[in-house]
Design an enzyme around this catalytic site. Structure first.
Site, PDB file in Angstrom:
ATOM      1  N   GLY A   1       2.458   4.425  -0.806  1.00  0.00           N
ATOM      2  CA  GLY A   1       2.166   5.105  -1.915  1.00  0.00           C
ATOM      3  C   GLY A   1       0.732   5.433  -2.580  1.00  0.00           C
ATOM      4  O   GLY A   1       0.422   6.261  -3.345  1.00  0.00           O
TER       5      GLY A   1
ATOM      6  N   THR B   1       0.819  -1.233   0.093  1.00  0.00           N
ATOM      7  CA  THR B   1       0.012   0.024  -0.007  1.00  0.00           C
ATOM      8  C   THR B   1       0.824   1.285  -0.070  1.00  0.00           C
ATOM      9  O   THR B   1       0.269   2.401   0.178  1.00  0.00           O
ATOM     10  CB  THR B   1      -0.891  -0.031   1.140  1.00  0.00           C
ATOM     11  OG1 THR B   1      -0.130  -0.011   2.370  1.00  0.00           O
ATOM     12  CG2 THR B   1      -1.924  -1.143   1.294  1.00  0.00           C
TER      13      THR B   1
HETATM   14  O1  PXL Z   1       2.254   8.615   1.434  1.00  0.00           O
HETATM   15  C1  PXL Z   1       3.010   9.855   1.921  1.00  0.00           C
HETATM   16  C2  PXL Z   1       4.304   9.945   1.622  1.00  0.00           C
HETATM   17  C3  PXL Z   1       4.495  11.314   0.929  1.00  0.00           C
HETATM   18  N1  PXL Z   1       5.609  11.753   0.334  1.00  0.00           N
HETATM   19  C4  PXL Z   1       6.711  10.858   0.514  1.00  0.00           C
HETATM   20  C5  PXL Z   1       6.639   9.854   1.131  1.00  0.00           C
HETATM   21  C6  PXL Z   1       5.473   9.170   1.496  1.00  0.00           C
HETATM   22  C7  PXL Z   1       5.077   8.101   2.249  1.00  0.00           C
HETATM   23  O2  PXL Z   1       6.088   7.043   2.300  1.00  0.00           O
HETATM   24  O3  PXL Z   1       7.765   9.047   1.322  1.00  0.00           O
HETATM   25  C8  PXL Z   1       8.127  11.329  -0.039  1.00  0.00           C
END
Ligand code: PXL
Length: 274
Positions: free
Chosen positions: A213, A211
């Site tokens: 991302g 899950t």
């Molecule tokens: O899912 C949120 C998120 C946003 N941005 C970055 C992330 C994550 C989750 O791992 O690594 C760079």
């Protein structure tokens, strides 16, 4: 050329499952041209975030300026914004360039449980609520994020509606609360409030630990749909279906939750997630 340009303002994920990398893959899969402004570089894999290198707010502003001075941007998505100074810098540029179709994914904690903000939570929440949301077209919190943003406990659809209405009252016309964290059933419900009506999107839970991302991908799919001129109800439904499909064919790589297959359905690339 009528190619739509969509900008993500977010953090880099070295594991390429979330953040900027998920956003660009989503934009490509949806047929829009993705632009990216980095707020932070994270050292991370499927298991955890081991470091965050923050980009100075002036340089975040410089990246945004470079893009808006050069082209028309049909939609913008924000993800990891790290701290209040970056939120302020981003808001200032959005106002200056009259950015449209702003999709706010109010990212605070990664799927792995690691913190993605370097700020007092109250100050961060205050800046999101009072400065960024009034500029946005839609905000896309999951249940924990909606709880932090409203200070309310959310245990079901009734609480989701109350929270959505409260967030909408901050000046963002559309609110979608993703129900995936309410893990009580096989089906899960995402809720859209557009200021007039509540729309419930019911989907089957995809049984996978991959899950990583999903939130970034959902918000980027929403931004792409808006850029393509679709109405908000269709945009949310399409984004939900896109994420579910990408989860179904996700990649079990690394020792923890793997990334989605953003190109599932694109012939060989989406064969089986192996
Ligand atoms: O899912 C949120 C998120 C946003 N941005 C970055 C992330 C994550 C989750 O791992 O690594 C760079």
């Amino acid at each position: 050329m009528n190619l739509k340009k969509v900008l993500t303002v977010a953090g880099s994920d070295s594991g390429a499952g979330a953040g900027i990398q998920a956003d660009l893959k989503t934009f490509s899969a949806m047929g829009v041209y993705g632009l990216n402004v980095l707020t932070a570089v994270t050292a991370q894999n499927t298991a955890s975030v081991t470091g965050i290198h923050v980009i100075p707010p002036e340089f975040v502003a410089k990246q945004i300026t470079a893009l808006f001075e050069d082209m028309e941007i049909a939609a913008v998505k924000t993800g990891m914004l790290v701290n209040v100074d970056i939120i302020d810098a981003v808001c200032e540029q959005f106002i200056r360039f009259k950015a449209e179709n702003i999709v706010v994914d109010p990212v605070m904690i990664a799927t792995s449980g690691d913190h993605l903000i370097d700020e007092q939570v109250e100050n961060f929440v205050e800046a999101i609520r009072n400065r960024l949301l009034p500029l946005a077209f839609i905000v896309t919190p999951n249940i924990p994020e909606a709880e932090i943003l409203t200070g309310r406990k959310i245990t079901g659809i009734v609480d989701m509606k109350v929270a959505a209405a409260e967030l909408q009252g901050l000046g963002v016309p559309n609110v979608v609360i993703k129900g995936g964290h309410l893990n009580n059933e096989d089906n899960l419900v995402d809720l859209l409030f557009d200021g007039n009506e509540f729309v419930e999107y019911i989907g089957k839970r995809v049984l996978t630990q991959n899950t990583h991302g999903t939130g970034c991908t959902f918000a980027s799919a929403v931004a792409a749909g808006l850029a393509l001129g679709k109405n908000i109800k269709d945009v949310v439904g399409d984004a939900k279906r896109y994420v579910s499909y990408a989860m179904e064919y996700s990649y079990s790589i690394g020792r923890s939750g793997g990334p989605l297959n953003h190109f599932a359905g694109f012939g060989r690339l989406g064969d089986d997630g192996e």
